[in-house]
Design a protein around this motif. Structure first.
Motif, short mmCIF file in Angstrom:
data_model
loop_
_atom_site.label_atom_id
_atom_site.label_comp_id
_atom_site.label_asym_id
_atom_site.label_seq_id
_atom_site.Cartn_x
_atom_site.Cartn_y
_atom_site.Cartn_z
N CYS A 190 1.03 -1.20 0.01
CA CYS A 190 -0.24 0.12 0.00
C CYS A 190 0.75 1.26 0.06
CB CYS A 190 -1.09 -0.20 1.07
SG CYS A 190 -2.17 1.41 1.43
N ASP A 239 0.51 3.66 1.87
CA ASP A 239 0.68 4.19 3.15
C ASP A 239 2.05 4.44 3.67
OD1 ASP A 239 0.57 4.24 6.07
OD2 ASP A 239 -1.70 3.75 5.71
N GLY A 265 -4.43 0.78 -1.22
CA GLY A 265 -4.85 -0.74 -0.80
C GLY A 265 -4.24 -1.67 -1.82
N HIS A 310 -2.53 -4.25 5.33
CA HIS A 310 -1.89 -3.93 6.65
C HIS A 310 -3.10 -3.43 7.42
CE1 HIS A 310 -2.20 0.60 5.88
NE2 HIS A 310 -2.13 0.21 4.43
N CYS A 325 -5.90 0.35 7.36
CA CYS A 325 -5.72 0.81 5.78
C CYS A 325 -6.76 1.97 5.61
CB CYS A 325 -5.62 -0.41 4.76
SG CYS A 325 -5.60 0.18 3.21
N GLY A 326 -6.09 3.15 5.03
CA GLY A 326 -7.03 4.18 4.74
C GLY A 326 -7.83 4.08 3.42
ZN LIG Z 1 -3.34 0.91 3.10
#
Ligand SMILES: [Zn+2]
Length: 218
Positions: A70, A72, A95, A123, A126-127
């Motif tokens: 991801c 992130d 994602g 993870h 995850c946003g």
């Molecule tokens: Zn994520």
């Protein structure tokens, strides 16, 4: 380009064969997990990051694992696996959603560089999954390319039960499983897996513990 071509007697077309890799998929996985143990225990050694390594790999690269992760900022593969220059072939999207460019990059890593291991790394918290959860739950529509991300993650969200953080993590895990299915549908990758040249493993990173867990997938 350095493709290894061999006639395929059945179809009379050409198959791409990878170079033999230096280490096996299991050795690659062990190396990653050992690095992650160091990271989680706050005992990193930051290998392969100095000038000599930088100069050594000007001759060529031989990364031993593909990490599809991801975007992130809290999940940078080289840091959480305590690896350095030339070690990992990293591909990241929100994602860890797969599009053609990403799939092509993974196929390149396997077919051209002979990388023996592919990790699909989800993870906690995850946003991208959280946003998809909210949009699906409230039945909102999203414009632009973010809509593509949401549509791609939605099947995983649909499969997760309940509400709250736990179900978001559950959806994030399902998302990893669906992404692995998508990779296995690639003829290039499925051929490489069948030939024993590469292996796909699902993994899940816990933001607070700093640990990567290998997911048991069917
Ligand atoms: Zn994520």
């Amino acid at each position: 380009m350095n493709f290894y071509l061999k006639p395929d007697s059945e179809s009379q077309s050409f198959m791409i064969l990878p170079e033999p890799s230096i280490i096996s998929a299991d050795e690659a996985l062990n190396r990653l997990l050992e690095g992650n143990q160091r990271f989680a225990a706050n005992k990193t050694i930051g290998p392969n990051r100095g000038e000599s390594r930088r100069l050594e790999i000007t001759k060529g690269q031989q990364p031993y694992a593909i990490i599809l992760g991801c975007v992130d900022s809290r999940v940078p593969p080289e840091l959480i696996f305590d690896q350095g220059l030339g070690d990992l072939f990293v591909i990241r999207s929100a994602g860890q959603v797969i599009d053609d460019a990403i799939l092509g990059s993974i196929e390149f890593g396997v077919a051209e560089l002979g990388i023996p291991l592919i990790i699909v790394l989800g993870h906690t918290r995850c946003g991208a999954v959280t946003t998809t959860f909210e949009i699906v739950g409230k039945n909102l529509s999203v414009e632009g390319a973010i809509g593509t991300l949401v549509e791609t993650i939605k099947p995983a969200v649909d499969q997760a039960k309940g509400h709250g953080e736990e179900s978001i993590d559950q959806a994030a895990r399902k998302n990893v499983a669906l992404e692995i299915n998508r990779l296995k549908a690639s003829p290039v990758l499925s051929e490489a897996i069948k030939a024993g040249n590469t292996k796909i493993v699902g993994a899940f990173y816990d933001l607070s513990a700093g640990l990567v867990e290998i997911m048991a997938l069917k």
